[in-house]
Design a protein around this motif. Sequence first.
Motif, mmCIF file in Angstrom:
data_model
loop_
_atom_site.group_PDB
_atom_site.id
_atom_site.type_symbol
_atom_site.label_atom_id
_atom_site.label_comp_id
_atom_site.label_asym_id
_atom_site.label_seq_id
_atom_site.Cartn_x
_atom_site.Cartn_y
_atom_site.Cartn_z
ATOM 1 N N GLU A 63 -29.763 38.533 -17.075
ATOM 2 C CA GLU A 63 -30.437 37.074 -16.356
ATOM 3 C C GLU A 63 -29.644 35.257 -16.979
ATOM 4 O O GLU A 63 -29.989 35.020 -16.568
ATOM 5 C CB GLU A 63 -31.740 36.627 -16.982
ATOM 6 C CG GLU A 63 -32.721 38.489 -16.578
ATOM 7 C CD GLU A 63 -33.942 38.352 -17.129
ATOM 8 O OE1 GLU A 63 -34.291 38.368 -17.914
ATOM 9 O OE2 GLU A 63 -34.818 38.508 -16.283
ATOM 10 N N GLY A 64 -28.912 36.153 -17.031
ATOM 11 C CA GLY A 64 -27.836 34.669 -18.253
ATOM 12 C C GLY A 64 -28.788 34.588 -19.572
ATOM 13 O O GLY A 64 -28.353 32.768 -19.694
ATOM 14 N N ILE A 65 -28.930 34.679 -20.370
ATOM 15 C CA ILE A 65 -30.062 34.248 -21.552
ATOM 16 C C ILE A 65 -30.108 34.395 -22.797
ATOM 17 O O ILE A 65 -29.622 33.154 -23.340
ATOM 18 C CB ILE A 65 -31.755 34.479 -21.301
ATOM 19 C CG1 ILE A 65 -32.931 34.476 -19.776
ATOM 20 C CG2 ILE A 65 -33.104 34.504 -22.488
ATOM 21 C CD1 ILE A 65 -33.687 35.059 -19.938
ATOM 22 N N ILE A 66 -29.347 35.226 -22.642
ATOM 23 C CA ILE A 66 -28.263 35.159 -23.941
ATOM 24 C C ILE A 66 -26.903 35.934 -24.129
ATOM 25 O O ILE A 66 -26.562 36.318 -22.253
ATOM 26 C CB ILE A 66 -28.749 36.689 -24.718
ATOM 27 C CG1 ILE A 66 -28.892 38.059 -24.206
ATOM 28 C CG2 ILE A 66 -30.137 35.755 -25.127
ATOM 29 C CD1 ILE A 66 -29.011 39.155 -25.852
ATOM 30 N N ARG A 67 -26.048 35.479 -24.920
ATOM 31 C CA ARG A 67 -24.544 36.460 -24.794
ATOM 32 C C ARG A 67 -24.459 37.332 -25.429
ATOM 33 O O ARG A 67 -25.204 37.531 -26.998
ATOM 34 C CB ARG A 67 -23.148 35.289 -24.749
ATOM 35 C CG ARG A 67 -23.779 34.480 -23.316
ATOM 36 C CD ARG A 67 -21.873 33.455 -23.905
ATOM 37 N NE ARG A 67 -22.014 31.570 -23.505
ATOM 38 C CZ ARG A 67 -21.341 31.243 -23.802
ATOM 39 N NH1 ARG A 67 -20.931 31.294 -24.795
ATOM 40 N NH2 ARG A 67 -21.147 30.215 -23.298
ATOM 41 N N ILE A 68 -23.840 38.339 -25.183
ATOM 42 C CA ILE A 68 -23.645 39.336 -26.457
ATOM 43 C C ILE A 68 -22.051 39.302 -26.224
ATOM 44 O O ILE A 68 -21.679 39.715 -25.761
ATOM 45 C CB ILE A 68 -24.186 41.042 -25.418
ATOM 46 C CG1 ILE A 68 -25.680 40.298 -25.441
ATOM 47 C CG2 ILE A 68 -24.115 42.092 -26.855
ATOM 48 C CD1 ILE A 68 -26.530 41.965 -25.533
ATOM 49 N N ASN A 69 -21.940 39.423 -27.699
ATOM 50 C CA ASN A 69 -20.363 39.963 -28.298
ATOM 51 C C ASN A 69 -20.026 41.010 -29.432
ATOM 52 O O ASN A 69 -20.978 40.118 -30.094
ATOM 53 C CB ASN A 69 -19.103 39.140 -27.758
ATOM 54 C CG ASN A 69 -19.007 37.970 -28.490
ATOM 55 O OD1 ASN A 69 -19.058 37.525 -30.246
ATOM 56 N ND2 ASN A 69 -19.353 36.661 -28.408
#
Length: 138
Positions: A63-69
């Motif tokens: 949904e573009g609410i968080i980023r994960i890396n």
Amino acid sequence: MRLILDLDSEVPIYQQIRDRVVEAIADGLLAPGASLPSTRQCAVDLAINFHTVNKAYDLLRREGIIRINRKSGAVVHPDVRKATAELRVGADWERRLRTLLAEAVVRGAAEEEVMAYVGTALEGFAGFAEQGEGGGRG
């Protein structure tokens, strides 16, 4: 951030996690760029399976609410409060809102009562008044 879940709810746990994170962002408890606990740590804290947390985080990511890396883990997207084309076109939130409003109608809530609650809820979200001035609400 402390998540409160209702394990007896009909709403799936992953959806409750997703919803609580979105509410924390709207309430100003999670700022853009803020770190979220790892999926494993969140699962331990909530005493649930980490795959459930992973599903919630993946939904938030899509949904573009968080980023994960791998380096920084899960963080609130820096541009989370900027309007997106998806939001303007009408996404899943419109269907969910329609369902909630339908429930209010079915339960006999008066239009004025519903509108008053909507206004109060929106005003309670951090930064909404500034964003809404001049074009957000009418």
